[in-house]
Scaffold this active site. Structure first.
Site, PDB file in Angstrom:
ATOM      1  N   TRP A  22       0.819  -1.209   0.000  1.00 37.53           N
ATOM      2  CA  TRP A  22       0.000   0.000   0.000  1.00 37.53           C
ATOM      3  C   TRP A  22       0.856   1.264   0.000  1.00 37.53           C
ATOM      4  CZ3 TRP A  22      -0.662   3.962   3.714  1.00 37.53           C
ATOM      5  CH2 TRP A  22      -1.743   4.813   3.481  1.00 37.53           C
ATOM      6  N   SER A  95       2.815  -7.255   1.653  1.00 38.13           N
ATOM      7  CA  SER A  95       1.733  -6.568   2.350  1.00 38.13           C
ATOM      8  C   SER A  95       0.445  -6.590   1.523  1.00 38.13           C
ATOM      9  CB  SER A  95       2.179  -5.137   2.687  1.00 38.13           C
ATOM     10  OG  SER A  95       1.360  -4.567   3.669  1.00 38.13           O
ATOM     11  N   PHE A 156       3.301   5.953   8.063  1.00 37.60           N
ATOM     12  CA  PHE A 156       3.139   4.538   7.759  1.00 37.60           C
ATOM     13  C   PHE A 156       4.498   3.857   7.568  1.00 37.60           C
ATOM     14  CE2 PHE A 156       2.026   0.951   4.852  1.00 37.60           C
ATOM     15  CZ  PHE A 156       1.164   0.292   5.707  1.00 37.60           C
ATOM     16  N   LEU A 157       5.419   4.537   6.912  1.00 35.01           N
ATOM     17  CA  LEU A 157       6.773   3.997   6.757  1.00 35.01           C
ATOM     18  C   LEU A 157       7.441   3.809   8.108  1.00 35.01           C
ATOM     19  CD1 LEU A 157       8.274   5.844   3.648  1.00 35.01           C
ATOM     20  CD2 LEU A 157       8.036   3.374   3.951  1.00 35.01           C
ATOM     21  N   ALA A 158       7.225   4.761   9.005  1.00 33.17           N
ATOM     22  CA  ALA A 158       7.816   4.667  10.343  1.00 33.17           C
ATOM     23  C   ALA A 158       7.278   3.448  11.090  1.00 33.17           C
ATOM     24  CB  ALA A 158       7.532   5.948  11.130  1.00 33.17           C
ATOM     25  N   ILE A 159       5.983   3.180  10.942  1.00 36.99           N
ATOM     26  CA  ILE A 159       5.387   2.009  11.596  1.00 36.99           C
ATOM     27  C   ILE A 159       5.962   0.724  11.006  1.00 36.99           C
ATOM     28  CG2 ILE A 159       3.240   0.689  11.837  1.00 36.99           C
ATOM     29  CD1 ILE A 159       1.760   3.321  12.142  1.00 36.99           C
ATOM     30  N   GLN A 160       6.191   0.720   9.702  1.00 35.58           N
ATOM     31  CA  GLN A 160       6.725  -0.472   9.053  1.00 35.58           C
ATOM     32  C   GLN A 160       8.127  -0.819   9.540  1.00 35.58           C
ATOM     33  OE1 GLN A 160       5.910  -1.093   4.768  1.00 35.58           O
ATOM     34  NE2 GLN A 160       4.968   0.907   4.807  1.00 35.58           N
ATOM     35  N   ASP A 220       7.015  -7.079  13.572  1.00 39.91           N
ATOM     36  CA  ASP A 220       5.926  -6.479  12.803  1.00 39.91           C
ATOM     37  C   ASP A 220       4.685  -6.259  13.671  1.00 39.91           C
ATOM     38  OD1 ASP A 220       4.247  -5.587  10.822  1.00 39.91           O
ATOM     39  OD2 ASP A 220       4.571  -7.297   9.483  1.00 39.91           O
ATOM     40  N   HIS A 248       8.021  -4.915   9.250  1.00 42.97           N
ATOM     41  CA  HIS A 248       7.088  -5.161   8.148  1.00 42.97           C
ATOM     42  C   HIS A 248       7.775  -5.281   6.792  1.00 42.97           C
ATOM     43  CE1 HIS A 248       2.976  -5.413   6.724  1.00 42.97           C
ATOM     44  NE2 HIS A 248       3.181  -4.453   5.828  1.00 42.97           N
TER      45      HIS A 248
END
Length: 274
Positions: A22, A95, A156-160, A220, A248
């Site tokens: 995504w 993903s 979102f990249l940081a969460i991944q 993850d 992730h």
């Protein structure tokens, strides 16, 4: 149609397709493809086979920025990219791309000979007795997307990369790689989040017939390790690997090791197909 399994012999082309997640695009696989190409050139698999690497861009992303199927759902995306799957493809989906790849395998796409998933699941959103992304997290992302989609993508990249030792470096590297392509269409981003909220193919992954390798990152938070055994029970013929220091995106944090596992899996697919 793909060649029948018995035809995977001398001078057969094996295609290795990569499908991103995504908000990303094919640039995400730049480093991995370079490493894998080098390893394949070293002749770790039968020289009778020829290997071609290619990427598949999800609609509304990258160079397909203006291509947005209606409806933008799992079936619509799958139908959109289905013609791009080349003969004798080992498909590697990350993903959201892995969700689409699973659905292609469920539909028994005639060109697939193997499936490898990266940090994916048949159902992303948490449900009763099903670990996943909390509904409120996806709702927050949906709300933030409407306000500032660039900032949403950064978060979102940081969460991944959460918990990864060299997270900042990896985020810079993947950001540089994906910035080569156009940014994703906002309507596609919203549609993609809706798919992550709604899609549920848990009861269908047992229909996947091709050899399957599922890869996960132990750190993850989007596809938590607690769900792995349940996925394995739903598709007992699949195999899985867990990268202990990855989140992730294990193909970024453990690029060399990950690439070696791709080579091993392709070798396994070729052996079992003969």
């Amino acid at each position: 149609m793909s060649l029948p399994p018995s035809s995977l012999t001398k001078n057969t082309d094996i295609n290795i397709g990569f499908m991103h997640g995504w908000g990303m695009n094919s640039g995400a696989f730049t480093q991995l493809i370079k490493i894998l190409q080098t390893q394949l050139n070293q002749g770790q698999i039968s020289s009778n086979l020829r290997f071609n690497l290619y990427t598949i861009t999800l609609p509304g992303h990258g160079e397909k920025h203006s291509v947005v199927p209606n409806p933008f759902d799992l079936v619509g995306i799958t139908n959109s990219i289905s013609p791009e799957i080349k003969q004798n493809t080992v498909l590697i989906g990350w993903s959201l791309g892995g969700l689409v790849a699973q659905y292609l395998a469920i539909k028994q796409h005639p060109n697939l000979i193997g499936l490898m998933t990266i940090a994916t699941t048949p159902k992303f959103q948490m449900a009763d007795n099903w670990p996943g992304i909390k509904p409120e997290v996806l709702n927050i992302f949906m709300g933030q997307l409407k306000q500032n989609h660039h900032k949403t993508m950064s978060r979102f990249l940081a969460i991944q990369m959460m918990g990864v030792e060299n997270a900042k470096v990896l985020i810079r590297e993947i950001t540089t790689a994906i910035d080569v392509y156009p940014t994703a269409n906002i309507s596609a981003l919203a549609g993609g989040l809706k798919i992550l909220q709604d899609a549920d193919i848990r009861q269908r992954i047992k229909e996947i017939k091709v050899p399957t390798l599922r890869t996960y990152g132990k750190l993850d938070s989007l596809v938590p390790c607690q769900v792995i055994n349940q996925i394995q029970q739903l598709q007992p013929t699949s195999r899985h690997l867990i990268f202990k220091h990855a989140s992730h995106a294990p193909f970024l944090t453990d690029a060399n090791e990950f690439s070696k596992h791709i080579v091993d899996f392709i070798n396994y697919v070729c052996i079992t197909s003969n």
